[in-house]
Motif scaffolding. Structure first.
Motif, PDB file in Angstrom:
ATOM      1  N   GLY A  61     -24.113-119.232-102.669  1.00 17.51           N
ATOM      2  CA  GLY A  61     -23.307-118.138-103.208  1.00 17.51           C
ATOM      3  C   GLY A  61     -21.975-118.035-102.495  1.00 17.51           C
ATOM      4  O   GLY A  61     -20.916-117.903-103.120  1.00 17.51           O
ATOM      5  N   LEU A  62     -22.002-118.107-101.175  1.00 17.83           N
ATOM      6  CA  LEU A  62     -20.776-118.041-100.393  1.00 17.83           C
ATOM      7  C   LEU A  62     -19.897-119.265-100.644  1.00 17.83           C
ATOM      8  O   LEU A  62     -18.663-119.159-100.742  1.00 17.83           O
ATOM      9  N   GLN A  63     -20.536-120.422-100.777  1.00 19.04           N
ATOM     10  CA  GLN A  63     -19.771-121.629-101.082  1.00 19.04           C
ATOM     11  C   GLN A  63     -19.112-121.532-102.455  1.00 19.04           C
ATOM     12  O   GLN A  63     -17.983-121.999-102.661  1.00 19.04           O
ATOM     13  N   HIS A  64     -19.811-120.915-103.409  1.00 18.09           N
ATOM     14  CA  HIS A  64     -19.240-120.717-104.741  1.00 18.09           C
ATOM     15  C   HIS A  64     -18.006-119.827-104.668  1.00 18.09           C
ATOM     16  O   HIS A  64     -16.989-120.097-105.328  1.00 18.09           O
ATOM     17  N   ILE A  65     -18.063-118.768-103.877  1.00 20.03           N
ATOM     18  CA  ILE A  65     -16.913-117.879-103.719  1.00 20.03           C
ATOM     19  C   ILE A  65     -15.717-118.657-103.172  1.00 20.03           C
ATOM     20  O   ILE A  65     -14.593-118.551-103.685  1.00 20.03           O
ATOM     21  N   ARG A  66     -15.958-119.457-102.151  1.00 18.79           N
ATOM     22  CA  ARG A  66     -14.858-120.225-101.548  1.00 18.79           C
ATOM     23  C   ARG A  66     -14.274-121.231-102.538  1.00 18.79           C
ATOM     24  O   ARG A  66     -13.042-121.397-102.620  1.00 18.79           O
ATOM     25  N   LYS A  67     -15.145-121.882-103.295  1.00 23.23           N
ATOM     26  CA  LYS A  67     -14.674-122.856-104.275  1.00 23.23           C
ATOM     27  C   LYS A  67     -13.828-122.184-105.356  1.00 23.23           C
ATOM     28  O   LYS A  67     -12.753-122.686-105.726  1.00 23.23           O
TER      29      LYS A  67
ATOM     30  N   LEU B  64     -12.198-119.366-105.149  1.00 21.98           N
ATOM     31  CA  LEU B  64     -10.928-118.900-104.589  1.00 21.98           C
ATOM     32  C   LEU B  64      -9.927-120.053-104.489  1.00 21.98           C
ATOM     33  O   LEU B  64      -8.733-119.871-104.763  1.00 21.98           O
ATOM     34  N   ASP B  65     -10.413-121.223-104.120  1.00 23.43           N
ATOM     35  CA  ASP B  65      -9.527-122.399-104.082  1.00 23.43           C
ATOM     36  C   ASP B  65      -8.954-122.675-105.470  1.00 23.43           C
ATOM     37  O   ASP B  65      -7.756-122.968-105.622  1.00 23.43           O
TER      38      ASP B  65
ATOM     39  N   VAL C  78      -4.943-122.481-106.616  1.00 21.00           N
ATOM     40  CA  VAL C  78      -4.228-123.618-107.211  1.00 21.00           C
ATOM     41  C   VAL C  78      -3.623-123.231-108.551  1.00 21.00           C
ATOM     42  O   VAL C  78      -2.470-123.572-108.858  1.00 21.00           O
ATOM     43  N   GLN C  79      -4.374-122.495-109.344  1.00 24.27           N
ATOM     44  CA  GLN C  79      -3.928-122.170-110.693  1.00 24.27           C
ATOM     45  C   GLN C  79      -2.864-121.080-110.731  1.00 24.27           C
ATOM     46  O   GLN C  79      -1.985-121.096-111.593  1.00 24.27           O
TER      47      GLN C  79
ATOM     48  N   TYR D 106      -5.582-116.742-101.357  1.00 26.60           N
ATOM     49  CA  TYR D 106      -6.728-115.996-100.847  1.00 26.60           C
ATOM     50  C   TYR D 106      -7.554-116.883 -99.917  1.00 26.60           C
ATOM     51  O   TYR D 106      -8.143-117.877-100.352  1.00 26.60           O
ATOM     52  N   VAL D 107      -7.575-116.534 -98.648  1.00 22.74           N
ATOM     53  CA  VAL D 107      -8.358-117.263 -97.644  1.00 22.74           C
ATOM     54  C   VAL D 107      -9.446-116.315 -97.160  1.00 22.74           C
ATOM     55  O   VAL D 107      -9.162-115.318 -96.494  1.00 22.74           O
ATOM     56  N   PRO D 108     -10.720-116.595 -97.487  1.00 22.14           N
ATOM     57  CA  PRO D 108     -11.780-115.632 -97.177  1.00 22.14           C
ATOM     58  C   PRO D 108     -12.190-115.630 -95.705  1.00 22.14           C
ATOM     59  O   PRO D 108     -12.330-116.678 -95.082  1.00 22.14           O
ATOM     60  N   PHE D 109     -12.354-114.429 -95.188  1.00 16.24           N
ATOM     61  CA  PHE D 109     -12.913-114.233 -93.852  1.00 16.24           C
ATOM     62  C   PHE D 109     -14.221-113.470 -94.023  1.00 16.24           C
ATOM     63  O   PHE D 109     -14.271-112.466 -94.733  1.00 16.24           O
ATOM     64  N   THR D 110     -15.272-113.976 -93.412  1.00 15.23           N
ATOM     65  CA  THR D 110     -16.596-113.401 -93.636  1.00 15.23           C
ATOM     66  C   THR D 110     -17.233-112.989 -92.316  1.00 15.23           C
ATOM     67  O   THR D 110     -16.971-113.589 -91.259  1.00 15.23           O
TER      68      THR D 110
END
Length: 420
Positions: A138-144, A146-147, A151-152, A157-161
């Motif tokens: 789930g967290l990896q999906h959020i990071r992906k 956001l990337d 780009v688009q 947005y650079v996530p800090f958790t």
């Protein structure tokens, strides 16, 4: 000074919003499906509300209701309900990719609104299990995502958790949750240091944990209220025989009571009782009849007491029945923790320091905390349970450890009380 604007998704009873409000934000729009939660919001605040399933709400609708344009919102906040990533979901599904669960779509809807509104910053709250090592899809999906958004749309947005325990920040409750925070311009975010700690672990500048007594000492209940909070059910008469701060483990062969249960064979919250001199255990949203935490006088907590332990503003009203109120409050983010994080977002990401003391903070009791309640004897009706009871055999070897196909899922049937 003009208040910052917040778009609130999965608003619930408003736990996050009250904290952001205390730090100088206003909820420009709240999106919430649950009718009783909407009633609670409308009982207390005049926030514009969209009562609908987030799946059917467009970004244009949200911006129109908020009277904002793309890139104008200062912050997007919300705690998407993600049952597949809860601890119970973690143990139940083993290595199954929980993103395939339809209930995980709440994450994507939060990101969809983020992409469409492009706020200056966002805060997402979720269960600790979202970031469990080896099961953090789930967290990896959020990071992906956001990337992809960056780009688009040219955002950054650079996530800090971080996983935070609410008690470490002045909330009179042990409650661990994961937070994801990011700024549109890529600014770094540093989560605040713990301001509170147990007495034995205090460092310079810290204060002791807020206790259940600190939070509840000033609440007075009528005789009628007390009567309505009397515990009922199979185990009601056993609770007075358990000391403050203990649970059913007291009555096992490794406890100091009677050997009525097997060691670690029940959920941690089974017959769990508050102690006056410690923070509350995590407030449950949908507890069973013997699921705590219970008051140290062996009764249910009142709605006002639950709201205080969740550090909601004192004047808040909750719509619906007792069970409705418990669900709404148990699902909420403690408002004081939200205020702490909102203040840091305001200062670090939006360049506006928050002045003055925290509005939702609970004060420490000046007088000594009263002695624990007396412990009753075990009623005769339960003594028939005395005997030798098997302890939990360990991770992966309990009652539910074997799946239908005969395999043993990793982590299945972890002893319940490892995760109080």
């Amino acid at each position: 000074m003009k208040k910052f604007t917040a778009i609130s998704l999965y608003t619930g009873a408003g736990g996050l919003d009250y904290g952001f409000e205390a730090a100088g934000f206003r909820t420009a729009v709240a999106v919430e499906l649950d009718e009783l939660c909407v009633q609670t919001i409308q009982l207390n605040r005049r926030w514009p509300v969209i009562q609908s399933d987030i799946n059917s709400v467009s970004v244009d609708q949200i911006l129109e209701k908020a009277k904002l344009k793309v890139s104008e919102p200062d912050v997007l906040i919300g705690g998407p309900p993600c049952q597949p990533f809860s601890k119970s979901g973690f143990w139940a599904t083993g290595s199954t990719k929980r993103l395939d669960d339809p209930r995980a779509s709440t994450l994507e809807n939060f990101l969809r609104v983020l992409e469409g509104t492009k706020p200056r910053a966002f805060l997402m709250e979720n269960v600790e299990g979202l970031g469990f090592k080896g099961k953090d899809e789930g967290l990896q999906h959020i990071r992906k995502r956001l990337d992809e958004i960056n780009v688009q749309h040219g955002t950054n947005y650079v996530p800090f958790t971080a996983v935070l325990n609410a008690a470490d920040f002045g909330v009179p409750q042990l409650r661990r949750r994961l937070f994801v925070i990011a700024a549109r311009d890529g600014s770094s975010f540093v989560f605040p240091d713990e301001s509170h700690a147990p007495l034995a672990e205090l460092r310079a500048g810290q204060r002791r944990y807020l206790t259940a007594w600190d939070a509840l000492r000033s609440i007075r209940l009528s005789k009628a209220e007390l009567a309505s909070l009397k515990l009922r059910g199979k185990w009601a008469n056993l609770l007075p025989s358990i000391p403050e701060g203990q649970n059913y483990l007291w009555h096992t062969d490794r406890g100091e009571g009677e050997p009525l249960f097997g060691w670690r064979r029940r959920y941690w919250s089974f017959l769990l009782k508050l102690a006056k001199n410690a923070p509350s255990w995590t407030i449950q949203a949908q507890p069973g009849p013997a699921t705590g935490p219970f008051h140290w006088t062996s009764r249910l907590l009142s709605v006002r007491e639950i709201a205080r332990l969740q550090t909601f503003p004192k004047d808040i009203q909750i719509a619906g029945s007792y069970a409705d109120a418990q669900r709404q409050l148990g699902n909420a983010v403690p408002s004081l923790l939200a205020e702490v994080l909102a203040g840091e977002i305001s200062f670090q990401l939006l360049n506006r320091p928050v002045k003055g003391a925290r509005k939702l903070a609970i004060s420490l009791a000046r007088a000594p905390i009263p002695a624990p309640e007396k412990v009753a004897r075990v009623p005769a009706e339960y003594l028939m349970l005395r005997g030798d009871h098997e302890a939990h055999p360990g991770t992966g070897r309990g009652y539910r450890a074997t799946s239908r196909d005969g395999s043993t899922p990793v982590g299945a049937d972890e002893p319940f009380e490892l995760s109080p």
